[in-house]
Design a protein around this motif. Structure first.
Motif, short mmCIF file in Angstrom:
data_model
loop_
_atom_site.label_atom_id
_atom_site.label_comp_id
_atom_site.label_asym_id
_atom_site.label_seq_id
_atom_site.Cartn_x
_atom_site.Cartn_y
_atom_site.Cartn_z
N TYR A 151 -23.76 -9.94 51.45
CA TYR A 151 -24.94 -10.10 50.60
C TYR A 151 -24.65 -9.64 49.18
CZ TYR A 151 -26.91 -9.24 55.31
OH TYR A 151 -27.19 -9.25 56.65
N ASP A 152 -25.56 -10.03 48.27
CA ASP A 152 -25.56 -9.39 46.96
C ASP A 152 -26.29 -8.05 47.15
OD1 ASP A 152 -28.32 -9.94 47.04
OD2 ASP A 152 -28.19 -11.57 45.61
N ARG A 153 -26.57 -7.35 46.10
CA ARG A 153 -27.18 -6.02 46.24
C ARG A 153 -28.70 -6.03 46.17
NH1 ARG A 153 -23.88 -1.06 45.67
NH2 ARG A 153 -21.84 -1.83 46.25
N GLY A 154 -29.31 -7.16 46.48
CA GLY A 154 -30.77 -7.23 46.49
C GLY A 154 -31.35 -6.33 47.56
N LYS A 155 -32.42 -5.62 47.20
CA LYS A 155 -33.01 -4.66 48.14
C LYS A 155 -33.58 -5.34 49.38
CE LYS A 155 -37.42 -4.56 45.73
NZ LYS A 155 -38.36 -3.79 44.97
N GLU A 156 -33.80 -6.65 49.32
CA GLU A 156 -34.30 -7.37 50.47
C GLU A 156 -33.32 -7.35 51.64
OE1 GLU A 156 -33.83 -8.70 47.45
OE2 GLU A 156 -32.68 -10.55 47.57
N PHE A 157 -32.05 -7.04 51.37
CA PHE A 157 -31.03 -6.99 52.42
C PHE A 157 -30.74 -5.57 52.91
CE2 PHE A 157 -29.95 -10.95 50.07
CZ PHE A 157 -30.29 -11.84 51.08
N PHE A 158 -31.52 -4.60 52.46
CA PHE A 158 -31.25 -3.20 52.83
C PHE A 158 -31.62 -2.89 54.27
CE2 PHE A 158 -31.29 -1.28 48.26
CZ PHE A 158 -30.16 -2.03 47.96
N GLY A 159 -32.16 -3.85 55.01
CA GLY A 159 -32.38 -3.68 56.44
C GLY A 159 -31.17 -4.12 57.25
N PHE A 160 -30.02 -4.14 56.61
CA PHE A 160 -28.80 -4.68 57.23
C PHE A 160 -28.41 -3.95 58.52
CE2 PHE A 160 -27.19 -1.33 54.52
CZ PHE A 160 -26.12 -0.79 55.22
N ARG A 161 -28.70 -2.67 58.63
CA ARG A 161 -28.29 -1.93 59.85
C ARG A 161 -28.99 -2.49 61.10
NH1 ARG A 161 -28.29 2.34 55.98
NH2 ARG A 161 -26.17 3.11 55.68
N GLN A 162 -30.28 -2.80 60.96
CA GLN A 162 -31.01 -3.38 62.09
C GLN A 162 -30.51 -4.79 62.40
OE1 GLN A 162 -32.46 -1.96 59.39
NE2 GLN A 162 -33.44 -0.14 60.24
N VAL A 163 -30.18 -5.54 61.36
CA VAL A 163 -29.64 -6.89 61.55
C VAL A 163 -28.27 -6.80 62.23
CG1 VAL A 163 -28.79 -8.96 60.36
CG2 VAL A 163 -30.91 -7.86 59.60
N ASP A 164 -27.42 -5.87 61.76
CA ASP A 164 -26.10 -5.68 62.37
C ASP A 164 -26.22 -5.38 63.86
OD1 ASP A 164 -25.06 -6.02 59.84
OD2 ASP A 164 -24.18 -4.01 59.69
N GLU A 165 -27.14 -4.49 64.18
CA GLU A 165 -27.31 -4.09 65.58
C GLU A 165 -27.83 -5.26 66.43
OE1 GLU A 165 -30.00 -0.99 68.15
OE2 GLU A 165 -29.33 -0.34 66.16
N ALA A 166 -28.82 -5.97 65.91
CA ALA A 166 -29.42 -7.08 66.66
C ALA A 166 -28.43 -8.23 66.88
CB ALA A 166 -30.66 -7.59 65.94
N LEU A 167 -27.63 -8.52 65.87
CA LEU A 167 -26.72 -9.67 65.93
C LEU A 167 -25.29 -9.30 66.32
CD1 LEU A 167 -27.86 -11.59 62.72
CD2 LEU A 167 -28.53 -12.04 65.09
N GLN A 168 -25.01 -7.99 66.40
CA GLN A 168 -23.65 -7.51 66.68
C GLN A 168 -22.66 -8.03 65.63
OE1 GLN A 168 -22.88 -5.17 69.30
NE2 GLN A 168 -25.06 -5.05 68.89
N VAL A 169 -23.02 -7.81 64.35
CA VAL A 169 -22.17 -8.19 63.23
C VAL A 169 -21.96 -6.96 62.35
CG1 VAL A 169 -22.99 -10.58 63.18
CG2 VAL A 169 -24.13 -8.88 61.75
#
Length: 179
Positions: free
Chosen positions: A84-102
């Motif tokens: 991602y770029d550094r947009g704050k909209e992507f700061f939930g990345f930890r939950q996304v990583d966990e859900a998608l296993q990425v």
């Protein structure tokens, strides 16, 4: 007096593995006129395969939910990294990583070109959804039609096969739906 914004510890793009296998994705948001809505885009780095979906707002919860929904039907073997770029909209990345296993990575500040393929793909999508367009009534079906046309466009780098054709030749099918 300016407020200090919370900036989580963001995984650096310099630590991202190479893209010599399928499953490394670059993500971004395209905004409608006067921020009337957003299109979440994800492009696979090796194949150039594009996916996109409508996002009502650019808050963390909405974007994270859209990301999880967008990747839900992508087989796990084609989901390794998201950048991602550094947009704050992507700061939930930890939950996304966990859900998608990425594993997620972020570009350096002010360097969105580090996701060059995504920026190029967004430019192609802008041919269908110009900057002055109001996105408030945009549908996922309309977005899917534009994405299908882009994914079926012949590309010089694939010997004038489309992204879909070259993936089919390799026995890979990333698309959940074709229009």
């Amino acid at each position: 007096k300016s407020a200090v914004r919370y900036l989580p510890d963001l995984p650096d793009i310099d630590d991202r593995p190479g893209a010599n296998i399928y499953g490394h994705w670059e993500c971004d948001l395209i905004h409608g006129h006067r921020h009337s809505g957003y299109i979440l885009t994800a492009v696979e780095r090796k194949s150039g395969f594009l996916m996109a979906a409508f996002c009502r707002t650019r808050n963390v919860e909405c974007v994270s939910s859209c990301l999880k929904e967008l990747f839900f039907c992508v087989p796990a073997r084609y989901r390794h990294t998201l950048t991602y770029d550094r947009g704050k909209e992507f700061f939930g990345f930890r939950q996304v990583d966990e859900a998608l296993q990425v594993k997620s990575y972020f570009c350096h500040p002010g360097c969105p070109g580090e996701r060059a393929l995504n920026e190029q793909s967004n430019g192609l999508l802008r041919q269908f959804f110009p900057r002055r367009r109001d996105f408030s009534r945009l549908t996922n079906e309309e977005i899917a039609r534009a994405v299908a046309l882009i994914n079926h466009r012949p590309r010089k780098k694939f010997g004038y096969l489309s992204t879909v054709e070259q993936l089919r030749e390799k026995g890979i099918l990333l698309a959940v739906q074709f229009i």
